[in-house]
Write an enzyme that holds these catalytic residues in place. Structure first.
Site, PDB file in Angstrom:
ATOM      1  N   ILE A   1       0.846  -1.203   0.000  1.00  0.00           N
ATOM      2  CA  ILE A   1       0.000   0.000   0.000  1.00  0.00           C
ATOM      3  C   ILE A   1       0.879   1.251   0.000  1.00  0.00           C
ATOM      4  O   ILE A   1       0.616   2.214  -0.721  1.00  0.00           O
ATOM      5  CB  ILE A   1      -0.964  -0.008   1.209  1.00  0.00           C
ATOM      6  CG1 ILE A   1      -1.876  -1.239   1.136  1.00  0.00           C
ATOM      7  CG2 ILE A   1      -1.790   1.286   1.261  1.00  0.00           C
ATOM      8  CD1 ILE A   1      -2.799  -1.421   2.325  1.00  0.00           C
TER       9      ILE A   1
ATOM     10  N   ASP B   1      11.707   2.150   5.628  1.00  0.00           N
ATOM     11  CA  ASP B   1      11.211   0.776   5.463  1.00  0.00           C
ATOM     12  C   ASP B   1      12.367  -0.175   5.771  1.00  0.00           C
ATOM     13  O   ASP B   1      13.493   0.058   5.336  1.00  0.00           O
ATOM     14  CB  ASP B   1      10.725   0.575   4.014  1.00  0.00           C
ATOM     15  CG  ASP B   1       9.763  -0.594   3.881  1.00  0.00           C
ATOM     16  OD1 ASP B   1       8.633  -0.382   3.428  1.00  0.00           O
ATOM     17  OD2 ASP B   1      10.152  -1.732   4.246  1.00  0.00           O
TER      18      ASP B   1
ATOM     19  N   GLY C   1       8.398  -5.269   2.495  1.00  0.00           N
ATOM     20  CA  GLY C   1       8.462  -4.367   1.347  1.00  0.00           C
ATOM     21  C   GLY C   1       9.631  -4.750   0.460  1.00  0.00           C
ATOM     22  O   GLY C   1      10.372  -5.685   0.765  1.00  0.00           O
TER      23      GLY C   1
ATOM     24  N   ALA D   1      -2.147   3.808  10.422  1.00  0.00           N
ATOM     25  CA  ALA D   1      -2.927   2.750   9.766  1.00  0.00           C
ATOM     26  C   ALA D   1      -3.299   1.676  10.772  1.00  0.00           C
ATOM     27  O   ALA D   1      -2.441   1.087  11.422  1.00  0.00           O
ATOM     28  CB  ALA D   1      -2.131   2.141   8.627  1.00  0.00           C
TER      29      ALA D   1
ATOM     30  N   TYR E   1      -2.775  -9.550  16.958  1.00  0.00           N
ATOM     31  CA  TYR E   1      -2.653  -8.487  15.952  1.00  0.00           C
ATOM     32  C   TYR E   1      -3.730  -7.429  16.182  1.00  0.00           C
ATOM     33  O   TYR E   1      -3.464  -6.221  16.204  1.00  0.00           O
ATOM     34  CB  TYR E   1      -2.781  -9.111  14.563  1.00  0.00           C
ATOM     35  CG  TYR E   1      -2.715  -8.147  13.415  1.00  0.00           C
ATOM     36  CD1 TYR E   1      -1.634  -7.287  13.261  1.00  0.00           C
ATOM     37  CD2 TYR E   1      -3.725  -8.107  12.463  1.00  0.00           C
ATOM     38  CE1 TYR E   1      -1.572  -6.410  12.191  1.00  0.00           C
ATOM     39  CE2 TYR E   1      -3.665  -7.233  11.380  1.00  0.00           C
ATOM     40  CZ  TYR E   1      -2.585  -6.385  11.253  1.00  0.00           C
ATOM     41  OH  TYR E   1      -2.525  -5.520  10.190  1.00  0.00           O
TER      42      TYR E   1
ATOM     43  N   LYS F   1      -3.026  -3.516  17.313  1.00  0.00           N
ATOM     44  CA  LYS F   1      -3.527  -2.381  16.542  1.00  0.00           C
ATOM     45  C   LYS F   1      -4.505  -1.546  17.372  1.00  0.00           C
ATOM     46  O   LYS F   1      -4.593  -0.326  17.206  1.00  0.00           O
ATOM     47  CB  LYS F   1      -4.185  -2.875  15.245  1.00  0.00           C
ATOM     48  CG  LYS F   1      -3.170  -3.327  14.219  1.00  0.00           C
ATOM     49  CD  LYS F   1      -2.386  -2.119  13.699  1.00  0.00           C
ATOM     50  CE  LYS F   1      -1.494  -2.442  12.540  1.00  0.00           C
ATOM     51  NZ  LYS F   1      -0.827  -1.230  12.014  1.00  0.00           N
TER      52      LYS F   1
END
Ligand code: UDP
Length: 329
Positions: free
Chosen positions: A18, A37, A42, A120, A152, A156
């Site tokens: 994304i 990163d 990635g 995010a 997870y 978050k």
């Protein structure tokens, strides 16, 4: 670009799926981008070589680098995370540390340098809440903390709570987004997400693995639509201090999805049903339904997805074919 002023964005996870699409969208507007990163999921190949993009290979757990880069930017977009159910199941401790401590480091640096930050989050927040379209204030329904998957969701949730607390108590400008299933070119099949996996299998004429009984549903959004939503929210002052679902509401069962992918790829191998305990581990719990209510996002920004499931599959399959042909000897 806002007016004539070039904005510098720090995109953590900007070499990811994304993130790299967001970087391209910001570049097209004339913005400058710093990517942080660690290339865990990635890839350097996702980083555009452009004068206005600076790539830093490093981790969000490295507070010194994070502090330096946050100081240099105008706005932070924090996408770096350990993602994908497969990765969470295989490396739960690393996922927890990245998703909790990493986010804490980035938010603290944003506070220290008074920079706006978009954080995010994920539809996993809602856990097993399978009721109709989920609005941002829907209940979270989670299983036991001993079931690895929920770590997870919990990590978050901590990120969201941190962002909200920093906004309320310290005046930090925050935006939280909950990303539902997002698909498109560059999403690797290596992290377990269903569409890249099934496309990869179908293009090799392997059986398509459908977990459970295949009646579970998901809604898949094209990454370009998701990036459009992110860009709109970043430019909307009234988004600050709020949380938004981003996702499609075209619902499909995983079995129907597999059949459609098989047909579109011309695969004759058929579907293989795999029990969850074989696909993941004994005691694994799936969500049977996950549909976002995106009326809050639409109301504020006018966003509606432009691409349907067929468009998404067409794009994903053609990108996978191209990548395959590049890899072929
Ligand atoms: N899934 C499947 N076959 C696969 C990979 C995933 O049937 O090869 C299922 C998975 O069990 C889930 C759905 O597809 O019900 C979406 O899985 P994904 O990991 O893409 O996303 P999430 O579970 O986070 O929505």
């Amino acid at each position: 670009m806002d007016g004539n002023v070039q904005t510098t964005y720090l995109v953590t996870g900007g070499a990811g799926f994304i993130g790299s699409h967001l970087v391209e969208a910001l570049l097209r507007r004339g913005d400058k981008i710093i990517i942080l990163d660690n290339l865990a999921s990635g890839s350097q190949g996702n980083v555009p070589s452009a004068r206005d993009v600076r790539f830093v290979h490093g981790s969000v757990l490295d507070a010194a680098i994070v502090d330096e880069l946050v100081r240099e930017c105008d706005v932070v977009v924090h996408l770096a995370a350990a993602v994908g159910v497969k990765m969470i199941m295989e490396k739960p401790l690393r996922s927890l540390i990245t998703n909790i401590r990493g986010t804490e480091a980035v938010i603290e640096a944003a506070l220290c340098h008074r920079k706006k930050i978009l954080v995010a989050s994920t539809s996993e927040i809602y856990g097993k809440n399978a009721s109709g379209p989920l609005s941002e204030d829907a209940d979270r329904i989670l299983g036991s903390p001993a079931v690895v998957r929920w770590s997870y969701s919990t990590a978050k949730a901590v990120d969201e709570i941190l962002a909200n607390a920093f906004h309320r108590e310290r005046g930090l400008e925050t935006i939280v987004v909950r990303l539902f299933n997002t698909v498109g070119p560059r999403q690797s099949p290596a992290y377990g997400m269903v569409i890249p996996r099934l496309v990869h299998q179908a293009l090799r004429d392997e059986e398509l693995t459908v977990y459970g009984d295949g009646t579970q549903t998901r809604c898949f959004a094209h990454v370009h639509d998701v990036v459009d939503a992110l860009v709109r929210l970043l430019g909307e002052p009234n988004a600050i201090g709020q949380t938004f679902n981003i996702g499609s509401n075209e619902e499909v069962t995983i079995l129907e999805l597999a059949k459609q992918i098989g047909e579109m790829c011309g695969s004759n191998a058929g579907v293989r049903m795999v029990p969850y305990h074989e696909a993941y581990e004994p005691g694994f719990e799936d969500m049977m339904r996950r549909v976002p209510d995106t009326s809050k996002l639409r109301g504020l920004t006018g966003w509606v997805p432009q691409r349907n499931l067929r468009d998404i599959l067409t794009d994903t399959i053609s990108a996978a074919r191209q990548e395959g042909s590049v890899l072929a000897p």
